[in-house]
Design an enzyme around this catalytic site. Sequence first.
Site, PDB file in Angstrom:
ATOM      1  N   GLU A  83     -18.158  -3.457  24.795  1.00 11.77           N
ATOM      2  CA  GLU A  83     -17.329  -4.661  24.946  1.00 11.77           C
ATOM      3  C   GLU A  83     -16.112  -4.643  24.024  1.00 11.77           C
ATOM      4  O   GLU A  83     -15.024  -5.076  24.402  1.00 11.77           O
ATOM      5  CB  GLU A  83     -18.161  -5.917  24.657  1.00 11.77           C
ATOM      6  N   ASN A 113      -7.918  11.712   3.795  1.00 13.78           N
ATOM      7  CA  ASN A 113      -7.672  11.816   2.348  1.00 13.78           C
ATOM      8  C   ASN A 113      -8.907  11.553   1.499  1.00 13.78           C
ATOM      9  O   ASN A 113      -8.859  11.624   0.269  1.00 13.78           O
ATOM     10  CB  ASN A 113      -6.495  10.919   1.925  1.00 13.78           C
ATOM     11  N   HIS A 122       0.827  -1.207   0.000  1.00  8.63           N
ATOM     12  CA  HIS A 122       0.000   0.000   0.000  1.00  8.63           C
ATOM     13  C   HIS A 122       0.862   1.258   0.000  1.00  8.63           C
ATOM     14  O   HIS A 122       1.244   1.744   1.063  1.00  8.63           O
ATOM     15  CB  HIS A 122      -0.906   0.002   1.231  1.00  8.63           C
ATOM     16  N   ARG A 181     -18.799 -17.389  39.336  1.00  9.67           N
ATOM     17  CA  ARG A 181     -18.563 -15.930  39.258  1.00  9.67           C
ATOM     18  C   ARG A 181     -18.361 -15.361  40.669  1.00  9.67           C
ATOM     19  O   ARG A 181     -17.596 -14.425  40.856  1.00  9.67           O
ATOM     20  CB  ARG A 181     -19.698 -15.219  38.522  1.00  9.67           C
ATOM     21  N   HIS A 236      -4.001   3.271  -3.475  1.00  9.89           N
ATOM     22  CA  HIS A 236      -4.216   2.740  -2.119  1.00  9.89           C
ATOM     23  C   HIS A 236      -3.448   1.438  -1.867  1.00  9.89           C
ATOM     24  O   HIS A 236      -2.679   1.358  -0.914  1.00  9.89           O
ATOM     25  CB  HIS A 236      -5.713   2.501  -1.852  1.00  9.89           C
ATOM     26  N   HIS A 254     -29.178 -14.660  25.237  1.00  7.10           N
ATOM     27  CA  HIS A 254     -28.103 -14.465  26.203  1.00  7.10           C
ATOM     28  C   HIS A 254     -27.358 -15.753  26.540  1.00  7.10           C
ATOM     29  O   HIS A 254     -26.388 -15.725  27.288  1.00  7.10           O
ATOM     30  CB  HIS A 254     -28.664 -13.861  27.498  1.00  7.10           C
ATOM     31  N   ILE A 290     -10.342   9.035   0.543  1.00 10.30           N
ATOM     32  CA  ILE A 290     -10.296   7.894  -0.386  1.00 10.30           C
ATOM     33  C   ILE A 290     -10.179   6.596   0.411  1.00 10.30           C
ATOM     34  O   ILE A 290      -9.403   6.515   1.370  1.00 10.30           O
ATOM     35  CB  ILE A 290      -9.063   8.000  -1.327  1.00 10.30           C
TER      36      ILE A 290
HETATM   37  C1  TPP Z   1     -11.787  -4.376   9.848  1.00 10.92           C
HETATM   38  C2  TPP Z   1     -11.220  -4.231   8.464  1.00 10.92           C
HETATM   39  N1  TPP Z   1     -12.048  -4.258   7.420  1.00 10.92           N
HETATM   40  C3  TPP Z   1     -11.572  -4.166   6.172  1.00 10.92           C
HETATM   41  C4  TPP Z   1     -10.228  -4.061   5.943  1.00 10.92           C
HETATM   42  C5  TPP Z   1      -9.681  -4.022   4.527  1.00 10.92           C
HETATM   43  N2  TPP Z   1      -9.211  -2.658   4.234  1.00 10.92           N
HETATM   44  C6  TPP Z   1      -7.904  -2.335   4.305  1.00 10.92           C
HETATM   45  S1  TPP Z   1      -7.649  -0.689   4.075  1.00 10.92           S
HETATM   46  C7  TPP Z   1      -9.292  -0.410   3.868  1.00 10.92           C
HETATM   47  C8  TPP Z   1      -9.850   0.965   3.667  1.00 10.92           C
HETATM   48  C9  TPP Z   1      -8.924   1.888   3.039  1.00 10.92           C
HETATM   49  O1  TPP Z   1      -9.319   3.208   3.222  1.00 10.92           O
HETATM   50  P1  TPP Z   1      -8.591   4.128   4.263  1.00 10.92           P
HETATM   51  O2  TPP Z   1      -8.752   3.598   5.609  1.00 10.92           O
HETATM   52  O3  TPP Z   1      -9.072   5.505   4.011  1.00 10.92           O
HETATM   53  O4  TPP Z   1      -7.059   4.008   3.870  1.00 10.92           O
HETATM   54  P2  TPP Z   1      -6.326   4.720   2.655  1.00 10.92           P
HETATM   55  O5  TPP Z   1      -7.092   4.375   1.414  1.00 10.92           O
HETATM   56  O6  TPP Z   1      -6.355   6.160   2.939  1.00 10.92           O
HETATM   57  O7  TPP Z   1      -4.971   4.135   2.645  1.00 10.92           O
HETATM   58  C10 TPP Z   1     -10.009  -1.592   3.967  1.00 10.92           C
HETATM   59  C11 TPP Z   1     -11.479  -1.677   3.780  1.00 10.92           C
HETATM   60  C12 TPP Z   1      -9.391  -4.028   7.077  1.00 10.92           C
HETATM   61  N3  TPP Z   1      -8.082  -3.933   6.977  1.00 10.92           N
HETATM   62  N4  TPP Z   1      -9.910  -4.098   8.323  1.00 10.92           N
END
Ligand code: TPP
Length: 652
Positions: free
Chosen positions: A400, A177, A20, A346, A251, A462, A179
């Site tokens: 939690e 950003n 990335h 408990r 990304h 529960h 994005i």
């Molecule tokens: C809980 C979780 N869900 C999904 C992902 C897969 N994933 C990695 S980065 C991302 C989103 C990327 O967007 P952002 O957080 O804005 O990072 P950027 O594009 O700015 O690097 C996702 C959905 C993850 N790592 N963790």
Amino acid sequence: MANAIRALAMDAVEQAKSGHPGLPMGAANIATVLFSRFLKFDPADPTWPDRDRFVLSAGHGSMLLYAVLYLLGYKAMTIEEIKRFRQLGSITPGHPEHGHTPGVETTTGPLGQGLANAVGMAIAERHLASVFGSDLVDHSTFVLASDGDLMEGLSQEAIALAGHLRLHKLIVLYDDNGISIDGATALADSVDQVKRFESAGWAATRIDGHDPAAIARAIEAARESERPSLIACRTTIGFGAPNKGGTEKSHGSPLGADEIAAARQQLGWSAPAFEIPAEIFSQWRAAGERNRPLRLAWEQRLAALEPSRRGEFLRRLSGEFDERLAAAVGNLKESLAQASKDIATRAASELALDALTTTLPEMIGGSADLTGSNNTRAKTMKVLKAPDYSGTFIHYGVREHAMAAAMNGMALHGGVIPYSGTFLMFSDYCRPAIRLAALMGQRVIFVMTHDSIGLGEDGPTHQPVEHLAALRAIPKLKVFRPSDAVETVECWQLALQSKDGPSVLALTRQTVPQLRIGFDARNRCTSGAYELIAAEGGAAQVSLFASGSELALAVEARKLLAARGIRARVVSVPCFELLFALPQAERQAVIGTAKINVAVEAGIRQGWDAIIGSEGGFVGMTGFGASAPYKDLYRHFGVTAEKVVEAALNKV
Ligand SMILES: Cc1ncc(C[n+]2csc(CCOP(=O)(O)OP(=O)(O)O)c2C)c(N)n1
């Protein structure tokens, strides 16, 4: 200096053919200002206790962290390691892994977790500062979080808790950003993050994340704030890449040779791949050395401390106990031997905690709004709250997931041993953080009560059914299900001694008889399973296995079988993981050689075959529970001594 991060990220991702580049390139200015001017750390001692913590919550941007560690002079992080990004055996895995790479404070990747870990780190810092003073403990926790971190529900729990506790030394730099993977965040999100954080009690501001002066001013203001701070830094993902920058294309995949060449041109960076111009390199190394005098002064203050105080501080940081744990456990077991107690496990856990928390003041307990049900608040515990953080019990609220993730942060911070409370059912709400505790090998203790249909009237919503099996599926997690007061004390001891991994204590709501009568100095739960009652009058024809509240049913079934002339032994199984960790011969000795094996547990069968074999009999649950008084439920679902007898007789 920021371009050095960008170049290393582009080049390493390109070489690995995966990774990335966008986040490291976009957040490079933020990281440069933070690490070169504000963050307190010393690469010569990555575990210096009073260092500021930096959490890269957006773990996919790992190359940002690796680049910075290399540039600052962390010894283990060589250029060869950067070149081996994402390769087997490197210290530069796809996402940062604590314990694997010096300088990585927590394992991140699952979005939202790092932010919540940081809340726990900040809690631990405030607590230890209140106990040992700011001469020894006075550091900040910085987080770099992405859109994804802030979209995750966990972030809401975490920021609400941090705002409530007024953790003013917690500073979140938000890589704003716009994005994410699918494209613009506007596809799925229209939250005003600044307002959201403000409503949770934070100081929040918005700046240009490519303007070093603005970044520095915002961090300075955040350090003066009496509240935790959010700095939303508007950035361009993949900053410098002329075609892919500003889009999701930067990304999570290599930019490609052409785009990298174009980016080098745009950034005015002419050095070849993996090479840093000498002047920039020496500026980074100087930044790495700038805190050394602070660390040496801290060490002098520590050395000058009164010996018993220094000893206690270092003991807590080491996570070790002297003989005091064994002594406390011994006393508890003696008193239970003298006057046995038929109580819910408990309640037995509360008894244990009354003794253990006074003996081990580093234990920080809590509950997600079920304090009276989980029995996790020991009598002498004060509540940890703002502005007096010296208490050791945390009201986490109905949160939690953040509770579990914050405990990971506390354990990682060191100096405290976190434990918490909720219903076993809601382990589902903690599971991502429990898994990370196991992956990181952190001592985090989850007290989870109301562990079966035995909770009764609250009904199937529960009543955990599959939860023991699901938790036992997590590698390195110890799932304890003690059967009585004595085993509960023993399992607490084992959980505390498990320095290298988390534990769950699954405990009953309903009263159970004390089955361990008389004093036995050994911790019999150590082997995960043991013979509670041998067969009488010859070798056992039947082995009966049980955990928790169902052990009493196995004991009763043994009597009923004896009345029919069948010799049965009873094996208590408080912890699968410890049993399976035994050498084969020892494990086999516990499991025994009876022709017939029957297990009883008020949960699903999954997992038990490793003990009873696929032909063994099992008495438990095959579906969801129901709402009724618990004795009716045990009868209704056939979890009874008679059914255990029947299961054995079916096999005779
Ligand atoms: C809980 C979780 N869900 C999904 C992902 C897969 N994933 C990695 S980065 C991302 C989103 C990327 O967007 P952002 O957080 O804005 O990072 P950027 O594009 O700015 O690097 C996702 C959905 C993850 N790592 N963790």
